[in-house]
Scaffold this motif. Sequence first.
Motif, PDB file in Angstrom:
ATOM      1  N   ARG A 153      -1.165  -9.346   3.978  1.00 42.76           N
ATOM      2  CA  ARG A 153      -2.244  -8.109   3.962  1.00 42.76           C
ATOM      3  C   ARG A 153      -1.695  -6.979   3.037  1.00 42.76           C
ATOM      4  O   ARG A 153      -0.562  -6.428   3.534  1.00 42.76           O
ATOM      5  CB  ARG A 153      -2.212  -7.853   5.349  1.00 42.76           C
ATOM      6  CG  ARG A 153      -3.021  -8.497   6.309  1.00 42.76           C
ATOM      7  CD  ARG A 153      -3.215  -8.333   7.501  1.00 42.76           C
ATOM      8  NE  ARG A 153      -2.094  -8.195   8.318  1.00 42.76           N
ATOM      9  CZ  ARG A 153      -1.439  -6.784   8.874  1.00 42.76           C
ATOM     10  NH1 ARG A 153      -1.906  -5.982   8.576  1.00 42.76           N
ATOM     11  NH2 ARG A 153      -0.067  -7.107   9.282  1.00 42.76           N
ATOM     12  N   TRP A 154      -2.476  -6.622   1.954  1.00 47.43           N
ATOM     13  CA  TRP A 154      -1.757  -5.638   1.176  1.00 47.43           C
ATOM     14  C   TRP A 154      -2.614  -4.241   1.311  1.00 47.43           C
ATOM     15  O   TRP A 154      -3.816  -4.610   1.490  1.00 47.43           O
ATOM     16  CB  TRP A 154      -2.105  -6.003  -0.460  1.00 47.43           C
ATOM     17  CG  TRP A 154      -2.254  -5.304  -1.611  1.00 47.43           C
ATOM     18  CD1 TRP A 154      -2.901  -4.250  -2.086  1.00 47.43           C
ATOM     19  CD2 TRP A 154      -0.718  -4.952  -2.364  1.00 47.43           C
ATOM     20  NE1 TRP A 154      -2.485  -3.502  -2.951  1.00 47.43           N
ATOM     21  CE2 TRP A 154      -1.128  -3.954  -3.146  1.00 47.43           C
ATOM     22  CE3 TRP A 154       0.504  -5.647  -2.124  1.00 47.43           C
ATOM     23  CZ2 TRP A 154      -0.039  -3.628  -4.164  1.00 47.43           C
ATOM     24  CZ3 TRP A 154       1.480  -5.169  -3.102  1.00 47.43           C
ATOM     25  CH2 TRP A 154       1.363  -4.410  -4.047  1.00 47.43           C
ATOM     26  N   TRP A 155      -1.805  -3.239   1.344  1.00 42.54           N
ATOM     27  CA  TRP A 155      -2.379  -1.954   1.477  1.00 42.54           C
ATOM     28  C   TRP A 155      -3.025  -1.534   0.371  1.00 42.54           C
ATOM     29  O   TRP A 155      -2.601  -1.323  -0.770  1.00 42.54           O
ATOM     30  CB  TRP A 155      -1.299  -0.910   2.197  1.00 42.54           C
ATOM     31  CG  TRP A 155      -1.832   0.584   2.177  1.00 42.54           C
ATOM     32  CD1 TRP A 155      -1.892   1.573   1.500  1.00 42.54           C
ATOM     33  CD2 TRP A 155      -2.675   1.111   3.158  1.00 42.54           C
ATOM     34  NE1 TRP A 155      -2.466   2.735   1.747  1.00 42.54           N
ATOM     35  CE2 TRP A 155      -3.021   2.418   2.996  1.00 42.54           C
ATOM     36  CE3 TRP A 155      -3.046   0.334   4.436  1.00 42.54           C
ATOM     37  CZ2 TRP A 155      -3.799   3.269   3.726  1.00 42.54           C
ATOM     38  CZ3 TRP A 155      -3.799   1.265   5.222  1.00 42.54           C
ATOM     39  CH2 TRP A 155      -4.103   2.616   4.976  1.00 42.54           C
ATOM     40  N   LEU A 159      -8.973   2.274  -0.552  1.00 39.03           N
ATOM     41  CA  LEU A 159      -9.733   1.909   0.427  1.00 39.03           C
ATOM     42  C   LEU A 159      -9.227   2.337   1.553  1.00 39.03           C
ATOM     43  O   LEU A 159     -10.137   2.611   2.793  1.00 39.03           O
ATOM     44  CB  LEU A 159      -9.935   0.243   0.375  1.00 39.03           C
ATOM     45  CG  LEU A 159     -10.334  -0.322   1.820  1.00 39.03           C
ATOM     46  CD1 LEU A 159     -11.889  -0.163   1.594  1.00 39.03           C
ATOM     47  CD2 LEU A 159     -10.078  -1.803   1.949  1.00 39.03           C
ATOM     48  N   GLY A 160      -8.099   2.818   1.745  1.00 38.89           N
ATOM     49  CA  GLY A 160      -7.380   3.303   3.081  1.00 38.89           C
ATOM     50  C   GLY A 160      -7.298   2.405   4.174  1.00 38.89           C
ATOM     51  O   GLY A 160      -7.394   2.715   5.525  1.00 38.89           O
ATOM     52  N   ALA A 161      -7.091   1.160   3.560  1.00 38.99           N
ATOM     53  CA  ALA A 161      -7.100  -0.096   4.663  1.00 38.99           C
ATOM     54  C   ALA A 161      -6.286  -1.049   3.919  1.00 38.99           C
ATOM     55  O   ALA A 161      -6.015  -1.077   2.614  1.00 38.99           O
ATOM     56  CB  ALA A 161      -8.414  -0.286   5.303  1.00 38.99           C
ATOM     57  N   THR A 162      -5.960  -2.275   4.681  1.00 45.53           N
ATOM     58  CA  THR A 162      -5.673  -3.381   4.173  1.00 45.53           C
ATOM     59  C   THR A 162      -6.506  -4.320   3.560  1.00 45.53           C
ATOM     60  O   THR A 162      -7.803  -4.574   3.958  1.00 45.53           O
ATOM     61  CB  THR A 162      -4.662  -4.132   5.034  1.00 45.53           C
ATOM     62  OG1 THR A 162      -5.395  -4.745   6.136  1.00 45.53           O
ATOM     63  CG2 THR A 162      -3.375  -3.519   5.691  1.00 45.53           C
ATOM     64  N   VAL A 163      -6.161  -5.077   2.402  1.00 44.30           N
ATOM     65  CA  VAL A 163      -6.860  -6.058   1.768  1.00 44.30           C
ATOM     66  C   VAL A 163      -6.188  -7.378   1.751  1.00 44.30           C
ATOM     67  O   VAL A 163      -4.977  -7.485   1.711  1.00 44.30           O
ATOM     68  CB  VAL A 163      -7.233  -5.769   0.411  1.00 44.30           C
ATOM     69  CG1 VAL A 163      -7.876  -6.794  -0.176  1.00 44.30           C
ATOM     70  CG2 VAL A 163      -8.078  -4.428   0.361  1.00 44.30           C
ATOM     71  N   THR A 164      -6.909  -8.509   2.077  1.00 40.75           N
ATOM     72  CA  THR A 164      -6.408  -9.888   2.395  1.00 40.75           C
ATOM     73  C   THR A 164      -6.094 -10.432   0.781  1.00 40.75           C
ATOM     74  O   THR A 164      -7.139 -10.639   0.128  1.00 40.75           O
ATOM     75  CB  THR A 164      -6.924 -10.877   3.223  1.00 40.75           C
ATOM     76  OG1 THR A 164      -6.935 -10.338   4.476  1.00 40.75           O
ATOM     77  CG2 THR A 164      -6.344 -12.190   3.230  1.00 40.75           C
ATOM     78  N   THR A 182      -5.078 -13.002  -5.195  1.00 41.50           N
ATOM     79  CA  THR A 182      -6.123 -12.263  -5.858  1.00 41.50           C
ATOM     80  C   THR A 182      -6.886 -11.662  -4.401  1.00 41.50           C
ATOM     81  O   THR A 182      -6.718 -12.311  -3.496  1.00 41.50           O
ATOM     82  CB  THR A 182      -7.026 -13.159  -6.497  1.00 41.50           C
ATOM     83  OG1 THR A 182      -7.435 -14.320  -6.031  1.00 41.50           O
ATOM     84  CG2 THR A 182      -6.196 -13.549  -7.771  1.00 41.50           C
ATOM     85  N   ALA A 183      -7.838 -10.901  -4.770  1.00 38.46           N
ATOM     86  CA  ALA A 183      -8.825 -10.457  -3.720  1.00 38.46           C
ATOM     87  C   ALA A 183      -9.772  -9.642  -4.646  1.00 38.46           C
ATOM     88  O   ALA A 183      -9.725  -9.330  -5.503  1.00 38.46           O
ATOM     89  CB  ALA A 183      -7.713  -9.534  -2.858  1.00 38.46           C
ATOM     90  N   LEU A 219      -8.800  -7.783  -7.635  1.00 40.33           N
ATOM     91  CA  LEU A 219      -7.523  -7.498  -7.524  1.00 40.33           C
ATOM     92  C   LEU A 219      -6.649  -8.657  -8.072  1.00 40.33           C
ATOM     93  O   LEU A 219      -7.051  -9.672  -7.546  1.00 40.33           O
ATOM     94  CB  LEU A 219      -7.108  -7.170  -6.207  1.00 40.33           C
ATOM     95  CG  LEU A 219      -7.140  -5.499  -5.729  1.00 40.33           C
ATOM     96  CD1 LEU A 219      -6.957  -5.579  -4.250  1.00 40.33           C
ATOM     97  CD2 LEU A 219      -6.274  -4.647  -6.792  1.00 40.33           C
ATOM     98  N   GLU A 220      -5.478  -8.614  -8.747  1.00 44.43           N
ATOM     99  CA  GLU A 220      -4.862  -9.731  -9.353  1.00 44.43           C
ATOM    100  C   GLU A 220      -3.336  -9.370  -9.539  1.00 44.43           C
ATOM    101  O   GLU A 220      -3.194  -8.199  -9.835  1.00 44.43           O
ATOM    102  CB  GLU A 220      -5.037 -10.324 -10.570  1.00 44.43           C
ATOM    103  CG  GLU A 220      -4.327 -11.573 -10.865  1.00 44.43           C
ATOM    104  CD  GLU A 220      -4.539 -12.187 -12.172  1.00 44.43           C
ATOM    105  OE1 GLU A 220      -3.883 -13.270 -12.606  1.00 44.43           O
ATOM    106  OE2 GLU A 220      -5.294 -11.279 -12.975  1.00 44.43           O
ATOM    107  N   LEU A 221      -2.494  -9.808  -8.457  1.00 41.86           N
ATOM    108  CA  LEU A 221      -1.165  -9.497  -8.434  1.00 41.86           C
ATOM    109  C   LEU A 221      -0.212 -10.683  -8.589  1.00 41.86           C
ATOM    110  O   LEU A 221      -0.485 -11.767  -8.251  1.00 41.86           O
ATOM    111  CB  LEU A 221      -0.623  -8.813  -7.147  1.00 41.86           C
ATOM    112  CG  LEU A 221      -1.457  -7.336  -6.608  1.00 41.86           C
ATOM    113  CD1 LEU A 221      -0.896  -7.068  -5.370  1.00 41.86           C
ATOM    114  CD2 LEU A 221      -1.013  -6.477  -7.804  1.00 41.86           C
TER     115      LEU A 221
END
Length: 325
Positions: A153-155, A159-164, A182-183, A219-221
């Motif tokens: 769970r990435w902040w 968005l002001g929230a988490t993204v999986t 990715t997400a 998103l890609e990390l």
Amino acid sequence: MRRTASPLSLVLLGLGTFLLVLAPLLAWYVEPRAALNPIDIDTTAVYTGTGSVFDVEQVRTVPDQKITVTQRVRGDVAESERSGAAVWDVITTVDTDRSLPAADPHDALEFIPHRWVSDRGTNRPVHCCKEKPYIEGEAYLKFPFDVRERSYRWWDNSLGATVTLHYEGRKKIRGYEGMRFTATVPATRTGTRLVPGALVDEPGRPQVLAEEWYANHGLELVVDQATGRVLYARTGPRRTLRAPGGTEDAAVLLDSRKLAFTADTQKSAVEQAERDSGLLRLVGRTLPIGTAVVGFVLAVPGAVLVVRGRRRPERSESPQDPITI
């Protein structure tokens, strides 16, 4: 005959025993204490790409603009030492070529200051020290140490929230292998903003409390497994305005399919990851194994020599002369 241990055997046994005790201490005590988020961090990451941005002077969205996002992270050492957590102040600026170079980051197209406070060992958010916003999740700016092949769970600060973020295998950045996550983010309402009515297709109203919406094309990390450091980041933000209760975007504030780490940022991230992961590997694996092997090599012959000892003849008293009468 009696047995006595030689000084050499005692030295070998003592040194070998010491090294055998030291080996697990390095792996189980020293290494976890080395895997801590720093408090004196001072680093800058730069993203570049192209996209559409809203030009305030022209009062319209201008396409095909070069966009530069600069994210500077500085540790508040005094507050970190007081709280025991890692207190990092983050300033993110969004610029076009018109606002670069800027003597003052406040002159940027967007200027976003905030504070992130994390547990130095687990990387989890710690809610103290006047952090803003109220960050949640497992990762932000970096991942925890010893990254696993699972979702995180990435902040997402926009968005002001988490993204999986989902694990997608391995990927090399400048020849160095990392873990890829990715997400995507569907269009989500994030707040409101007072704007002229004409901006959101309501020309009859001088001011409208328009809705702010955010989405992310992707998103890609790519992350170093040992340290959790981000080696490469790519984001595709889309920020828009809608009329109150509207279902369609009325104005585009920012839209880019790809904003990614520059080559210099990737190079710096990889170099630091190689250095830090090498130190963790040295303390957590190389030194304990080497110390255990050397300790075993010294302790075994030392113990054998102690057991065998050195034979010395016992002193015997001289026989007494027989008593004669």
